[in-house]
Design a protein around this motif. Sequence first.
Motif, PDB file in Angstrom:
ATOM      1  N   THR A 369       0.837  -1.203   0.000  1.00 16.91           N
ATOM      2  CA  THR A 369       0.000   0.000   0.000  1.00 16.91           C
ATOM      3  C   THR A 369       0.870   1.250   0.000  1.00 16.91           C
ATOM      4  O   THR A 369       0.647   2.186  -0.777  1.00 16.91           O
ATOM      5  N   TYR A 370       1.871   1.259   0.876  1.00 16.19           N
ATOM      6  CA  TYR A 370       2.794   2.411   0.928  1.00 16.19           C
ATOM      7  C   TYR A 370       3.620   2.482  -0.349  1.00 16.19           C
ATOM      8  O   TYR A 370       3.863   3.566  -0.895  1.00 16.19           O
ATOM      9  N   LEU A 371       4.042   1.340  -0.850  1.00 13.54           N
ATOM     10  CA  LEU A 371       4.808   1.290  -2.095  1.00 13.54           C
ATOM     11  C   LEU A 371       3.987   1.876  -3.246  1.00 13.54           C
ATOM     12  O   LEU A 371       4.493   2.677  -4.046  1.00 13.54           O
ATOM     13  N   GLY A 372       2.716   1.482  -3.333  1.00 21.00           N
ATOM     14  CA  GLY A 372       1.844   2.011  -4.373  1.00 21.00           C
ATOM     15  C   GLY A 372       1.629   3.503  -4.233  1.00 21.00           C
ATOM     16  O   GLY A 372       1.604   4.245  -5.220  1.00 21.00           O
ATOM     17  N   PHE A 373       1.479   3.964  -2.980  1.00 20.55           N
ATOM     18  CA  PHE A 373       1.307   5.395  -2.723  1.00 20.55           C
ATOM     19  C   PHE A 373       2.527   6.183  -3.199  1.00 20.55           C
ATOM     20  O   PHE A 373       2.394   7.219  -3.875  1.00 20.55           O
ATOM     21  N   LEU A 374       3.720   5.721  -2.839  1.00 24.56           N
ATOM     22  CA  LEU A 374       4.950   6.418  -3.232  1.00 24.56           C
ATOM     23  C   LEU A 374       5.141   6.408  -4.746  1.00 24.56           C
ATOM     24  O   LEU A 374       5.528   7.426  -5.340  1.00 24.56           O
ATOM     25  N   ALA A 375       4.866   5.262  -5.371  1.00 28.71           N
ATOM     26  CA  ALA A 375       5.006   5.171  -6.829  1.00 28.71           C
ATOM     27  C   ALA A 375       4.004   6.090  -7.524  1.00 28.71           C
ATOM     28  O   ALA A 375       4.342   6.776  -8.495  1.00 28.71           O
TER      29      ALA A 375
END
Length: 429
Positions: A369-375
């Motif tokens: 979820t955090y990875l998707g947010f940052l990307a």
Amino acid sequence: MLGRKVSAVNEKVYFFLLLFVAFLIPTAEGLPVKLASLSVILLSAHWLVSGNYRQKFDRLRTNRLLWLFTGLFLINLVGLLRFGNVDEAGDLLVRKLPLLLFPLVIGTSAKLSRKQVDHLIVAFTLGLFLISLFTFREGIAVLLDRNDLTTMVRLTLLHRPYAGMFSVFAIIGLSRMFRTHSSFAIRVFLLLAILYFLFFIYILYVKMSVIALIALVVMFALLGAVKKLGKLPVLAAGVLLLLSASWYISRDEQARVILKKITSFEDFSYQEYNIHLVSSINIRFINWGCSVQVLQKNNNWITGLGIGNTQEKLNQCYMDLNPWIYENQMNAHNEYLEETLRNGVPGLLILLLCIAVPLVPSLRYENYTYLGFLALFAICCITENVLSRQAGIMFYAFFNSVFAFNSLRLEGKRGEETMHSTRQCYHSG
């Protein structure tokens, strides 16, 4: 005993105020009354009066990510030494205050549970859903008329690129809950919500949101393939795909022309291509070209122009190239260029570190979820000044802080053995 009760009440009030902020982020620019700004003030005021100052100071002192994130705001204070337009500089600093307040408040407050983080995503998604309904007030047929994008822009209460970015994030959050819930009824409801926001993205006709969504799907598919098949087969398939694409471009004349125009910032003809498809591309080529020109002059890229100076310099370039862009005083439409224009290489470096530093452990420990947010944030920054509008600033600062200080794992399994060691990892990270 009394102290524990007071602490429990403070934590409940704190979480309620976080829900209030999350719900109002999509309304930051669409409502005549700035309730979103009020929610930030209330959260900050509660943080100031809620006590536990020694604990907060210890977390502030030891949390390196907190200092990195607040650096996005603090670097602008250095830019005050070279400010030009006082009104522009003051307005920008006020809008950017969440970049300081959210990391400070969330990074030094009680840690949230996964369920509470999910509730914040739900509150944000609900706020976005309600604000999106106003877009349909004149009927879907009006929105589906691609020849009348001006009307669609007028009907959208939230600036379209941000509405698209928010919708992609809502899909990420809903997908996270879809994977974790076992109830059939809840999963059906979540699937319908995902389909609604996919439809809303289509209605908005925001090209970068579609690109970001496709990029995220490809990224997660690759991560899933690596997990099942290993790195070597996926790498081999990627190389094969790249070679196939290169071969296709070398054989197809139109593909070569399009690639050349993109790499050289050359305008696309409105007669040869869809005007709605290429107009924003041509405009951004001018935005980016003028930004690069301003940065190259007097080596401005080293230290930047400071706060309140960038728009005037860009306007001087726009005046000779495109009267419409000049009259609308468009910014760089690229957060990386804009940060460099204001604060030079130091500002750009801080921005890149704010993305890269939490991205590595998010990828390593599968915090998708955090990875998707940052990307998503990194991709949208290519064509928008995400950290110039209040909605974008609040969105990034809030959820970046929520994920970094409540969901991010900077240690391996050893750090998860006890709640105490997990909290230690959180405070030190």
